[in-house]
Design an enzyme around this catalytic site. Structure first.
Site, PDB file in Angstrom:
ATOM      1  N   LYS A 178      17.657  -3.518   0.161  1.00  0.00           N
ATOM      2  CA  LYS A 178      16.680  -2.785  -0.652  1.00  0.00           C
ATOM      3  C   LYS A 178      16.489  -1.361  -0.109  1.00  0.00           C
ATOM      4  CE  LYS A 178      13.468  -1.715  -3.464  1.00  0.00           C
ATOM      5  NZ  LYS A 178      13.804  -1.346  -4.835  1.00  0.00           N
ATOM      6  N   CYS A 203       8.307   4.377  -4.833  1.00  0.00           N
ATOM      7  CA  CYS A 203       9.324   3.672  -4.044  1.00  0.00           C
ATOM      8  C   CYS A 203      10.170   4.582  -3.156  1.00  0.00           C
ATOM      9  CB  CYS A 203      10.230   2.866  -4.965  1.00  0.00           C
ATOM     10  SG  CYS A 203       9.372   1.462  -5.685  1.00  0.00           S
ATOM     11  N   ASN A 210      17.730   2.253  -2.062  1.00  0.00           N
ATOM     12  CA  ASN A 210      16.836   3.365  -2.418  1.00  0.00           C
ATOM     13  C   ASN A 210      17.154   4.619  -1.603  1.00  0.00           C
ATOM     14  OD1 ASN A 210      15.555   2.152  -4.469  1.00  0.00           O
ATOM     15  ND2 ASN A 210      13.607   1.817  -3.426  1.00  0.00           N
TER      16      ASN A 210
HETATM   17  N1  LIG Z   1       7.013  -0.147  -8.615  1.00  0.00           N
HETATM   18  C1  LIG Z   1       8.339  -0.266  -8.563  1.00  0.00           C
HETATM   19  O1  LIG Z   1       9.074   0.331  -9.347  1.00  0.00           O
HETATM   20  C2  LIG Z   1       8.977  -1.158  -7.521  1.00  0.00           C
HETATM   21  C3  LIG Z   1      10.341  -1.451  -7.610  1.00  0.00           C
HETATM   22  C4  LIG Z   1      10.917  -2.280  -6.646  1.00  0.00           C
HETATM   23  C5  LIG Z   1      10.141  -2.772  -5.605  1.00  0.00           C
HETATM   24  N2  LIG Z   1       8.829  -2.445  -5.523  1.00  0.00           N
HETATM   25  C6  LIG Z   1       8.033  -3.019  -4.436  1.00  0.00           C
HETATM   26  O2  LIG Z   1       7.268  -4.103  -4.961  1.00  0.00           O
HETATM   27  C7  LIG Z   1       5.996  -4.167  -4.317  1.00  0.00           C
HETATM   28  C8  LIG Z   1       4.878  -4.091  -5.346  1.00  0.00           C
HETATM   29  O3  LIG Z   1       4.931  -2.815  -5.942  1.00  0.00           O
HETATM   30  P1  LIG Z   1       4.091  -2.461  -7.247  1.00  0.00           P
HETATM   31  O4  LIG Z   1       4.489  -1.097  -7.652  1.00  0.00           O
HETATM   32  O5  LIG Z   1       4.190  -3.577  -8.226  1.00  0.00           O
HETATM   33  O6  LIG Z   1       2.605  -2.451  -6.621  1.00  0.00           O
HETATM   34  P2  LIG Z   1       1.219  -2.263  -7.359  1.00  0.00           P
HETATM   35  O7  LIG Z   1       0.363  -1.498  -6.448  1.00  0.00           O
HETATM   36  O8  LIG Z   1       1.444  -1.771  -8.756  1.00  0.00           O
HETATM   37  O9  LIG Z   1       0.654  -3.760  -7.503  1.00  0.00           O
HETATM   38  C9  LIG Z   1       0.222  -4.519  -6.443  1.00  0.00           C
HETATM   39  C10 LIG Z   1      -0.772  -5.554  -6.974  1.00  0.00           C
HETATM   40  O10 LIG Z   1      -1.104  -6.450  -5.934  1.00  0.00           O
HETATM   41  C11 LIG Z   1      -2.486  -6.774  -6.026  1.00  0.00           C
HETATM   42  N3  LIG Z   1      -2.947  -7.282  -4.733  1.00  0.00           N
HETATM   43  C12 LIG Z   1      -3.142  -6.602  -3.575  1.00  0.00           C
HETATM   44  N4  LIG Z   1      -3.575  -7.440  -2.615  1.00  0.00           N
HETATM   45  C13 LIG Z   1      -3.650  -8.674  -3.177  1.00  0.00           C
HETATM   46  C14 LIG Z   1      -4.035  -9.950  -2.691  1.00  0.00           C
HETATM   47  N5  LIG Z   1      -4.429 -10.131  -1.430  1.00  0.00           N
HETATM   48  N6  LIG Z   1      -3.988 -10.984  -3.539  1.00  0.00           N
HETATM   49  C15 LIG Z   1      -3.595 -10.826  -4.822  1.00  0.00           C
HETATM   50  N7  LIG Z   1      -3.215  -9.634  -5.335  1.00  0.00           N
HETATM   51  C16 LIG Z   1      -3.250  -8.577  -4.520  1.00  0.00           C
HETATM   52  C17 LIG Z   1      -3.115  -5.467  -6.464  1.00  0.00           C
HETATM   53  O11 LIG Z   1      -4.384  -5.676  -7.041  1.00  0.00           O
HETATM   54  C18 LIG Z   1      -2.073  -4.952  -7.470  1.00  0.00           C
HETATM   55  O12 LIG Z   1      -2.362  -5.436  -8.768  1.00  0.00           O
HETATM   56  C19 LIG Z   1       5.979  -3.041  -3.299  1.00  0.00           C
HETATM   57  O13 LIG Z   1       6.379  -3.536  -2.061  1.00  0.00           O
HETATM   58  C20 LIG Z   1       7.021  -2.075  -3.835  1.00  0.00           C
HETATM   59  O14 LIG Z   1       7.613  -1.301  -2.838  1.00  0.00           O
HETATM   60  C21 LIG Z   1       8.220  -1.666  -6.468  1.00  0.00           C
END
Ligand SMILES: NC(=O)c1ccc[n+]([C@@H]2O[C@H](COP(=O)([O-])OP(=O)(O)OC[C@H]3O[C@@H](n4cnc5c(N)ncnc54)[C@H](O)[C@@H]3O)[C@@H](O)[C@H]2O)c1
Length: 455
Positions: free
Chosen positions: A229, A285, A233
């Site tokens: 990953k 990201c 990126n």
């Molecule tokens: N956004 C992207 O395009 C993308 C792509 C690939 C990987 N990622 C990775 O995926 C992961 C998530 O990214 P994202 O953009 O979806 O994040 P985000 O911030 O949009 O969403 C995270 C969610 O987790 C919830 N959360 C936090 N703590 C919690 C808990 N203890 N219990 C339940 N829910 C909880 C938050 O309320 C939020 O809704 C990250 O590690 C990111 O690097 C993101």
């Protein structure tokens, strides 16, 4: 299969909805009650094309539900996805406290049976084993509370790293049409469960291209999956920094980076993707993942020079629009600059680490007034993280009284704005095209002086 997805952001919600669509019984958990309420009412808390319709049909079919009750989610799921955020700390490291809280919570709620715990969050290399340790800690604490300290839990579990490669703006498409699926674990049993879970996607049952060969699955160990990953990126970010460096040289020698990109992109070893010069990469990201990898390398006494250079080029690139504005307007103090687009890329509402934020800050510092129009941000009323900018509700209001416009985000609708009308409303009709997205001839015919990036 019964699935629980914890964290319903861009990754978790899309994953949960798409897994429900391919036939699994999914519960999505989030600790943000407001979000859960919204989702339960059938609304998506994020802007992602195609997601609300899919979410609605999966809810109606009874295969998708939402809750803030982690214990119910852990009990329901044979496969438990951790998909919470891992934002950057000021040091560049990933902040893994949300992953830790979820892993501990899973441990505390494990009862009996076999579970696969899947890290979908992008986590530092080595986190697979760390998550295992935290889950066991959580389970141990619960046993202690019950007066059973030292008694092993009845539940069994394995940890899998399953990094996510979806792109915001086409997340649903990407989930149904992945280039590959990466699964890392030391457990054969867990890898088999994951392959069964993804089988409909692997055979392209829900794909837009069902006749293509099956989706390749990369089966590997935990650390290699985590590294895949970061490496992916970091490579893509470096590729953009590379073409931006070439663009800056093109600007000086009078070459056209668009033609250069075409010329090199036709080389199959290079490929034509991620060769669009502009104001640099951003979003939730690339910046954090490249920084985290640099930081990990530092921890192991290795200086990641190439990655550091990619970041430096990007930092400089973000304010290249300011240099161009100074070239055409000279003094920016007292001038009004309009930004076309705010989000870090089109078809998303995500403003995290968007280049627009740096540009707004720098223009404010130089004494300019900043206005902006963004197809989603202007309409949704989402203004989080936005200060020092007046958000207009349509492009003509944006143009009114501006000394220059800067195209920040390559939203498709920006191809068809009434630029002649907009030019007439401006003090001086300069267009800095920060994505080399617009047609120079069309803009010039509309009365603009057009400036691209290396173009
Ligand atoms: N956004 C992207 O395009 C993308 C792509 C690939 C990987 N990622 C990775 O995926 C992961 C998530 O990214 P994202 O953009 O979806 O994040 P985000 O911030 O949009 O969403 C995270 C969610 O987790 C919830 N959360 C936090 N703590 C919690 C808990 N203890 N219990 C339940 N829910 C909880 C938050 O309320 C939020 O809704 C990250 O590690 C990111 O690097 C993101």
């Amino acid at each position: 299969m019964r699935v629980c997805v914890i964290g319903t952001g861009y990754v978790g919600l899309v994953t949960g909805v798409c897994l429900a669509q391919i036939g699994h019984d999914v519960i999505c958990i989030d600790n943000n009650e407001e979000k859960v309420k919204l989702m339960k009412s059938g609304q998506s808390p994020i802007y992602e094309p195609g997601l609300p319709e899919l979410m609605k049909s999966c809810m109606e079919s009874g295969r998708l539900d939402f809750s803030s009750d982690l214990s119910a989610g852990v009990e329901h799921g044979e496969v438990l996805f951790i998909a919470v955020g891992t934002p950057p700390l000021p040091t560049g490291e990933s902040d893994t406290r949300y992953v830790e809280a979820v892993a501990r919570g899973i441990g505390a709620n494990l009862t009996k049976g076999y579970k696969v715990i899947v890290n979908k969050s992008t986590v530092p290399i080595g986190s697979g084993d760390w998550v295992r340790m935290i889950v066991l800690d959580g389970a141990g604490e619960r046993q202690k509370e019950k007066g059973l300290a030292g008694t092993p839990i009845e539940a069994e579990f394995d940890v899998v790293s399953n990094p996510e490669f979806l792109r915001e703006g086409s997340a649903v498409y990407d989930t149904f049409n992945p280039d590959r699926i990466v699964l890392g674990s030391n457990s054969k049993k867990a890898l088999e469960v994951m392959q069964e879970l993804y089988q409909p996607l692997v055979v392209r049952k829900y794909s837009d291209h069902p006749s293509l060969p099956p989706v390749p699955i990369v089966l590997t160990d935990l650390s290699s999956a985590e590294m895949i990953k970061y490496a992916a990126n970091s490579f893509l970010a470096t590729k953009i920094s590379f073409i931006n460096e070439i663009a800056n040289i093109c600007d000086r020698v009078g070459a056209d980076v668009k033609q250069v990109a075409e010329g090199i992109g036709l080389d199959s070893r290079i490929g034509n993707k991620f060769l669009q010069a502009g104001i640099g990469w951003g979003g939730s990201c690339f910046p954090k993942d490249v920084s985290a990898l640099i930081h990990t390398a530092d921890d192991y006494n290795y200086e990641a020079q190439l990655l550091k250079a990619a970041v430096e080029v990007n930092n400089r690139q973000r304010t290249i629009a300011i240099d161009k504005l100074q070239q055409v307007l000279k003094i920016l103090k007292g001038k009004t600059v309009g930004l076309l687009g705010l989000t870090f890329k089109p078809d998303t509402d995500d403003l995290r680490d968007a280049p627009a934020l740096n540009i707004i800050q720098e223009l404010n510092r130089l004494g300019a007034k900043v206005k902006a129009y963004d197809p989603i941000i202007s309409q949704s009323g989402m203004r989080h993280g936005l200060t020092g900018v007046i958000v207009e509700t349509d492009p003509e209001l944006l143009a009114d009284g501006c000394d220059a416009l800067v195209l920040i985000t390559d939203w498709t609708q920006f191809h068809t704005l009434d630029y002649a009308k907009m030019a007439k409303k401006m003090h001086s009709a300069f267009m800095i095209d920060g994505r080399n997205f617009l047609d120079r001839k069309q803009l010039e015919a509309a009365g603009f002086q057009y400036v691209g990036i290396g173009h």
